[in-house]
Design a protein around this motif. Structure first.
Motif, PDB file in Angstrom:
ATOM      1  N   LEU A  62     -41.275 -55.564 -22.046  1.00  0.00           N
ATOM      2  CA  LEU A  62     -42.063 -56.192 -20.993  1.00  0.00           C
ATOM      3  C   LEU A  62     -42.472 -55.134 -19.968  1.00  0.00           C
ATOM      4  O   LEU A  62     -41.633 -54.356 -19.510  1.00  0.00           O
ATOM      5  N   PHE A  63     -43.767 -55.106 -19.665  1.00  0.00           N
ATOM      6  CA  PHE A  63     -44.301 -54.217 -18.637  1.00  0.00           C
ATOM      7  C   PHE A  63     -44.902 -55.071 -17.523  1.00  0.00           C
ATOM      8  O   PHE A  63     -45.642 -56.017 -17.794  1.00  0.00           O
ATOM      9  N   GLU A  64     -44.577 -54.728 -16.264  1.00  0.00           N
ATOM     10  CA  GLU A  64     -45.094 -55.474 -15.123  1.00  0.00           C
ATOM     11  C   GLU A  64     -45.833 -54.548 -14.173  1.00  0.00           C
ATOM     12  O   GLU A  64     -45.462 -53.379 -14.007  1.00  0.00           O
ATOM     13  N   GLU A  65     -46.880 -55.107 -13.552  1.00  0.00           N
ATOM     14  CA  GLU A  65     -47.584 -54.353 -12.520  1.00  0.00           C
ATOM     15  C   GLU A  65     -46.670 -54.221 -11.304  1.00  0.00           C
ATOM     16  O   GLU A  65     -45.994 -55.178 -10.905  1.00  0.00           O
ATOM     17  N   ALA A  66     -46.649 -53.034 -10.717  1.00  0.00           N
ATOM     18  CA  ALA A  66     -45.776 -52.777  -9.574  1.00  0.00           C
ATOM     19  C   ALA A  66     -46.082 -53.753  -8.438  1.00  0.00           C
ATOM     20  O   ALA A  66     -47.253 -53.939  -8.071  1.00  0.00           O
ATOM     21  N   LEU A  98     -59.239 -45.768 -18.542  1.00  0.00           N
ATOM     22  CA  LEU A  98     -58.614 -47.030 -18.145  1.00  0.00           C
ATOM     23  C   LEU A  98     -57.131 -46.868 -17.842  1.00  0.00           C
ATOM     24  O   LEU A  98     -56.438 -47.854 -17.611  1.00  0.00           O
ATOM     25  N   GLN A  99     -56.643 -45.642 -17.871  1.00  0.00           N
ATOM     26  CA  GLN A  99     -55.239 -45.336 -17.552  1.00  0.00           C
ATOM     27  C   GLN A  99     -54.284 -46.098 -18.469  1.00  0.00           C
ATOM     28  O   GLN A  99     -53.367 -46.787 -18.025  1.00  0.00           O
ATOM     29  N   LEU A 100     -54.527 -45.941 -19.752  1.00  0.00           N
ATOM     30  CA  LEU A 100     -53.682 -46.553 -20.763  1.00  0.00           C
ATOM     31  C   LEU A 100     -52.952 -45.462 -21.536  1.00  0.00           C
ATOM     32  O   LEU A 100     -53.481 -44.362 -21.720  1.00  0.00           O
ATOM     33  N   GLN A 101     -51.761 -45.767 -21.998  1.00  0.00           N
ATOM     34  CA  GLN A 101     -51.036 -44.821 -22.825  1.00  0.00           C
ATOM     35  C   GLN A 101     -50.390 -45.547 -23.991  1.00  0.00           C
ATOM     36  O   GLN A 101     -50.049 -46.733 -23.905  1.00  0.00           O
ATOM     37  N   PRO A 145     -50.754 -50.278 -19.779  1.00  0.00           N
ATOM     38  CA  PRO A 145     -51.161 -49.642 -18.518  1.00  0.00           C
ATOM     39  C   PRO A 145     -50.107 -48.615 -18.093  1.00  0.00           C
ATOM     40  O   PRO A 145     -48.927 -48.942 -17.969  1.00  0.00           O
ATOM     41  N   SER A 146     -50.538 -47.390 -17.890  1.00  0.00           N
ATOM     42  CA  SER A 146     -49.589 -46.305 -17.618  1.00  0.00           C
ATOM     43  C   SER A 146     -48.841 -46.483 -16.303  1.00  0.00           C
ATOM     44  O   SER A 146     -47.727 -45.980 -16.154  1.00  0.00           O
ATOM     45  N   SER A 147     -49.427 -47.198 -15.332  1.00  0.00           N
ATOM     46  CA  SER A 147     -48.783 -47.368 -14.029  1.00  0.00           C
ATOM     47  C   SER A 147     -47.849 -48.580 -13.986  1.00  0.00           C
ATOM     48  O   SER A 147     -47.114 -48.760 -13.019  1.00  0.00           O
ATOM     49  N   TRP A 148     -47.880 -49.419 -15.035  1.00  0.00           N
ATOM     50  CA  TRP A 148     -47.028 -50.597 -15.036  1.00  0.00           C
ATOM     51  C   TRP A 148     -45.606 -50.209 -15.425  1.00  0.00           C
ATOM     52  O   TRP A 148     -45.388 -49.268 -16.187  1.00  0.00           O
ATOM     53  N   ASN A 193     -48.233 -60.317 -13.084  1.00  0.00           N
ATOM     54  CA  ASN A 193     -49.183 -59.633 -13.966  1.00  0.00           C
ATOM     55  C   ASN A 193     -48.362 -58.784 -14.932  1.00  0.00           C
ATOM     56  O   ASN A 193     -47.717 -57.820 -14.520  1.00  0.00           O
ATOM     57  N   ASN A 194     -48.361 -59.152 -16.197  1.00  0.00           N
ATOM     58  CA  ASN A 194     -47.464 -58.469 -17.120  1.00  0.00           C
ATOM     59  C   ASN A 194     -47.999 -58.442 -18.545  1.00  0.00           C
ATOM     60  O   ASN A 194     -48.898 -59.205 -18.911  1.00  0.00           O
ATOM     61  N   VAL A 195     -47.408 -57.554 -19.314  1.00  0.00           N
ATOM     62  CA  VAL A 195     -47.678 -57.420 -20.747  1.00  0.00           C
ATOM     63  C   VAL A 195     -46.340 -57.507 -21.461  1.00  0.00           C
ATOM     64  O   VAL A 195     -45.447 -56.697 -21.210  1.00  0.00           O
ATOM     65  N   GLY A 196     -46.192 -58.504 -22.322  1.00  0.00           N
ATOM     66  CA  GLY A 196     -44.915 -58.698 -23.012  1.00  0.00           C
ATOM     67  C   GLY A 196     -45.081 -58.834 -24.510  1.00  0.00           C
ATOM     68  O   GLY A 196     -46.104 -59.322 -24.996  1.00  0.00           O
TER      69      GLY A 196
END
Length: 271
Positions: free
Chosen positions: A142-146, A111-114, A128-131, A151-154
């Motif tokens: 805070l992580f955002e999708e490029a 799932l491309q998680l780290q 998500p490793s690509s965020w 779409n984010n994880v905070g």
């Protein structure tokens, strides 16, 4: 940002000295305690040198041991016990009862998680490793999708007087307050709870999980996953927001990824 509606709920609790607990208004929680999914009973090895065993028994071998071989009989009993244990473990693997030993690392990689750990605030989660990690006022991280910042994880961490979530209320009580706060926002057309859950976190702490959807004038339909726990008199809140519009609904792979992020949120192990 959806994170902003959480802390007024807990601050309101303190400012008005509401003694809400698990049994106030809504009765006891409907979430069950962790249950034992299976139990294993192994045959006890005999330590008696004079005990007679059935020749047809599958747990012992008829080796015609005489009275001087009690030590060998004990060894055979141990080997039989270990053989049964191995068979039980093999059966559990075959029926999928031991997923944590094999599937979690593979699942996170697929799932491309780290793993992300904040040693200062003391929490960890899979992300998500690509965020992209971005700085935003009010957010601990805070992580955002490029190219899709909606779409984010905070995560937000704030001090509280609570020592556990149970002092504030049940998962159902918190979910109702959360949705009420969402519906009071001017940008919200509608909000609906999808699921509520409770799990045990690091050190046995209570972790509440929520999934709900919001129809907003700012971005349309959104799917939101939240997790919250209290540790060391700090409130830890994870909020995951993702677009879930009718013309481009949340796909299965993305949902699995976000659910893994949700379930991974916990206090960081103390070293």
């Amino acid at each position: 940002m959806a994170l902003q509606i959480w802390f007024p709920l807990f601050n309101h609790y303190h400012n008005h000295n509401h003694n809400l607990c698990k049994h106030d208004r809504y009765g006891p929680t409907l979430i069950s305690s962790p249950r034992t999914l299976f139990s294993v009973s192994l045959p006890k090895a005999s330590l008696s040198s004079t005990q007679q065993h059935n020749p047809d028994s599958t747990h012992y071998l008829n080796l015609n041991i005489n009275n001087n071989n009690s030590h060998k009989a004990t060894q055979l009993g141990f080997l039989s016990k270990r053989r049964n244990l191995n068979l039980v473990i093999l059966a559990l693997f075959s029926n999928g009862f031991l997923p944590n030993m094999t599937t979690k690392p593979i699942l996170a990689e697929e799932l491309q998680l780290q793993r992300y750990i904040d040693p200062k605030e003391g929490f960890t989660l899979l992300r998500p490793s690509s965020w992209i990690k971005v700085d935003k006022a009010g957010a601990t991280v805070l992580f955002e999708e490029a190219n899709k910042g909606s779409n984010n994880v905070g995560v937000v961490v704030n001090p509280v007087r609570l020592t556990s979530l149970g002092e504030f209320g049940t998962p159902q009580f918190v979910a109702e307050k959360l949705i009420q706060a969402e519906r009071r926002k001017e940008s919200t057309n509608d909000a609906e709870v999808i699921s509520v859950a409770e799990r045990s976190g690091q050190g046995g702490s209570q972790v509440y999980e929520f999934e709900y959807k919001v129809d907003s004038t700012r971005g349309g339909m959104k799917r939101i996953f939240s997790a919250v726990f209290v540790a060391s008199k700090k409130l830890y809140l994870l909020n995951i927001t993702h677009s879930d519009k009718p013309d481009s609904p949340l796909d299965v792979h993305t949902r699995m990824m976000l659910e893994q992020v949700l379930h991974s949120f916990d206090a960081a192990p103390q070293t």
